[in-house]
Write a protein that holds these residues in place. Structure first.
Motif, mmCIF file in Angstrom:
data_model
loop_
_atom_site.group_PDB
_atom_site.id
_atom_site.type_symbol
_atom_site.label_atom_id
_atom_site.label_comp_id
_atom_site.label_asym_id
_atom_site.label_seq_id
_atom_site.Cartn_x
_atom_site.Cartn_y
_atom_site.Cartn_z
ATOM 1 N N UNK A 65 0.828 -1.208 0.000
ATOM 2 C CA UNK A 65 0.000 0.000 0.000
ATOM 3 C C UNK A 65 0.859 1.254 0.000
ATOM 4 N N UNK A 66 1.940 1.239 0.765
ATOM 5 C CA UNK A 66 2.825 2.399 0.820
ATOM 6 C C UNK A 66 3.460 2.659 -0.534
ATOM 7 N N UNK A 67 3.883 1.587 -1.217
ATOM 8 C CA UNK A 67 4.485 1.765 -2.540
ATOM 9 C C UNK A 67 3.513 2.367 -3.544
ATOM 10 N N UNK A 68 2.279 1.876 -3.541
ATOM 11 C CA UNK A 68 1.275 2.402 -4.472
ATOM 12 C C UNK A 68 0.953 3.866 -4.173
ATOM 13 N N UNK A 73 1.180 9.723 -4.965
ATOM 14 C CA UNK A 73 1.556 11.005 -4.395
ATOM 15 C C UNK A 73 2.538 11.748 -5.305
ATOM 16 N N UNK A 74 3.459 11.014 -5.927
ATOM 17 C CA UNK A 74 4.408 11.634 -6.851
ATOM 18 C C UNK A 74 3.686 12.263 -8.047
ATOM 19 N N UNK A 75 2.646 11.583 -8.528
ATOM 20 C CA UNK A 75 1.875 12.135 -9.644
ATOM 21 C C UNK A 75 1.170 13.423 -9.232
ATOM 22 N N UNK A 76 0.614 13.448 -8.011
ATOM 23 C CA UNK A 76 -0.046 14.667 -7.530
ATOM 24 C C UNK A 76 0.939 15.805 -7.348
ATOM 25 N N UNK A 89 5.539 21.381 0.022
ATOM 26 C CA UNK A 89 5.904 20.643 1.226
ATOM 27 C C UNK A 89 5.043 21.079 2.412
ATOM 28 N N UNK A 90 4.807 22.392 2.514
ATOM 29 C CA UNK A 90 3.977 22.911 3.609
ATOM 30 C C UNK A 90 2.564 22.355 3.547
ATOM 31 N N UNK A 91 1.968 22.347 2.358
ATOM 32 C CA UNK A 91 0.609 21.832 2.215
ATOM 33 C C UNK A 91 0.511 20.352 2.518
ATOM 34 N N UNK A 92 1.503 19.602 2.075
ATOM 35 C CA UNK A 92 1.482 18.160 2.315
ATOM 36 C C UNK A 92 1.612 17.853 3.793
ATOM 37 N N UNK A 93 2.537 18.525 4.490
ATOM 38 C CA UNK A 93 2.729 18.260 5.908
ATOM 39 C C UNK A 93 1.549 18.768 6.745
ATOM 40 N N UNK A 94 0.863 19.802 6.286
ATOM 41 C CA UNK A 94 -0.317 20.276 6.995
ATOM 42 C C UNK A 94 -1.393 19.205 7.034
ATOM 43 N N UNK A 95 -1.613 18.539 5.920
ATOM 44 C CA UNK A 95 -2.624 17.475 5.865
ATOM 45 C C UNK A 95 -2.201 16.300 6.737
ATOM 46 N N UNK A 96 -0.936 15.895 6.643
ATOM 47 C CA UNK A 96 -0.461 14.757 7.436
ATOM 48 C C UNK A 96 -0.544 15.078 8.923
ATOM 49 N N UNK A 281 -4.282 18.447 -1.498
ATOM 50 C CA UNK A 281 -5.029 17.645 -0.532
ATOM 51 C C UNK A 281 -4.820 16.154 -0.785
ATOM 52 N N UNK A 282 -4.850 15.778 -2.057
ATOM 53 C CA UNK A 282 -4.642 14.373 -2.409
ATOM 54 C C UNK A 282 -3.222 13.928 -2.061
ATOM 55 N N UNK A 283 -2.234 14.799 -2.320
ATOM 56 C CA UNK A 283 -0.844 14.467 -1.987
ATOM 57 C C UNK A 283 -0.683 14.286 -0.482
ATOM 58 N N UNK A 284 -1.346 15.136 0.305
ATOM 59 C CA UNK A 284 -1.261 15.011 1.751
ATOM 60 C C UNK A 284 -1.893 13.730 2.270
ATOM 61 N N UNK A 285 -3.085 13.397 1.766
ATOM 62 C CA UNK A 285 -3.763 12.178 2.211
ATOM 63 C C UNK A 285 -2.994 10.928 1.789
#
Length: 299
Positions: A65-68, A73-76, A89-96, A281-285
């Motif tokens: 699951x992590x690999x997929x 996430x790379x595509x987003x 990076x800020x947006x991704x870490x905010x979601x996480x 949002x998708x990259x963060x999730x």
């Protein structure tokens, strides 16, 4: 023949009824906000959830699951490649950070507590942030497929590092897997074809090659955190928190120097469109799911 009523039984029933009425008449105590932060509130997971804590098959599913999710996430991130790296990076870490905080609350863990092995957590956060910074920088400047293949060699460094730092056993089959992994990366990426591209960003290629090193070190320190008894969701929370703070400070400091130098802030902040916000949002999730899988599997 009539039996005498059991006065003791009647008394116990009366006492039980009175106690029950007393409990029902009381209003439920309000749930204080502080209980979320000091670990007094805990969500009770169903019994079947214990299967996922002990099943080796579930561990393999987490890795897959992590690999997929890393690939998605790379595509987003590639889609928002026109945005500044620090902003992505800020947006991704905010979601996480948001999702991991909810996870810690559901687990009944205090969000801010004394960490037993603080250096293990610090190194995990540092190498994890450097790993994502390298991958984001490379993905925004190189083809996604080739970058994904390059950063997939992280297990090679993980196997070597685990032997040196964790004293894990290194079997001959591991050496064979490393050779096959290197051969596969060479066949897919084809370095001769990469070097023929005059417009290729060699700095981005170098950064992409550094990412697996940082990523493997992050994996090793995740394992060391687990050996010290630190829960995976606590490690994930501090990783997200440190990444969010680092990205925020980077934007503030860089923006300050741009302002006093007379430049625009477009290099650190841009107005994202609705599709950009959706991609972030998708990259963060997806990033949270990938990090959850790795941290959960290692622990």
């Amino acid at each position: 023949m009539d039996h005498e009523p059991d006065l003791g039984l009647r008394a116990s029933r009366k006492e039980y009824d009175e106690t029950t009425d007393l409990i029902l008449d009381q209003e439920p105590a309000p749930l204080e906000i502080s209980s979320f932060f000091n670990g007094e509130w805990r969500y009770k997971f169903p019994k079947w959830w214990s299967f996922f804590k002990v099943s080796p098959t579930f561990g393999l599913l987490l890795v897959g699951m992590s690999g997929v999710t890393y690939g998605c996430q790379s595509a987003a991130i590639k889609y928002v490649g026109h945005l500044p790296t620090a902003q992505v990076i800020w947006g991704r870490f905010l979601i996480i950070l948001t999702v991991s905080s909810i996870l810690c609350i559901a687990k009944g863990e205090p969000l801010f507590t004394k960490i037993i092995a603080r250096w293990e957590v610090i190194f995990r956060c540092v190498f994890g942030i450097l790993s994502f910074l390298c991958s984001t920088y490379a993905i925004q400047r190189l083809p996604v497929g080739e970058v994904t293949v390059i950063i997939s060699i992280a297990p090679i460094f993980t196997a070597i590092g685990s032997k040196l730092m964790l004293k894990d056993k290194f079997k001959p089959v591991h050496f064979v897997c490393i050779i096959l992994c290197i051969a596969g990366v060479i066949m897919v990426v084809d370095p001769r074809r990469l070097m023929k591209h005059a417009s290729l960003d060699l700095l981005a290629v170098s950064v992409a090659l550094l990412q697996p090193v940082f990523k493997s070190l992050a994996y090793i320190f995740i394992k060391r955190c687990n050996n010290q008894g630190i829960q995976y969701h606590v490690v994930l929370f501090y990783y997200a928190l440190s990444g969010f703070v680092t990205a925020s400070l980077s934007i503030i400091v860089t923006g300050f120097f741009l302002l006093i130098s007379g430049y625009d802030l477009d290099k650190v902040l841009q107005q994202p469109s609705k599709s950009d916000n959706l991609a972030l949002l998708l990259a963060g999730l997806l990033g949270f799911i990938a990090q959850y899988g790795i941290n959960k599997e290692e622990c």
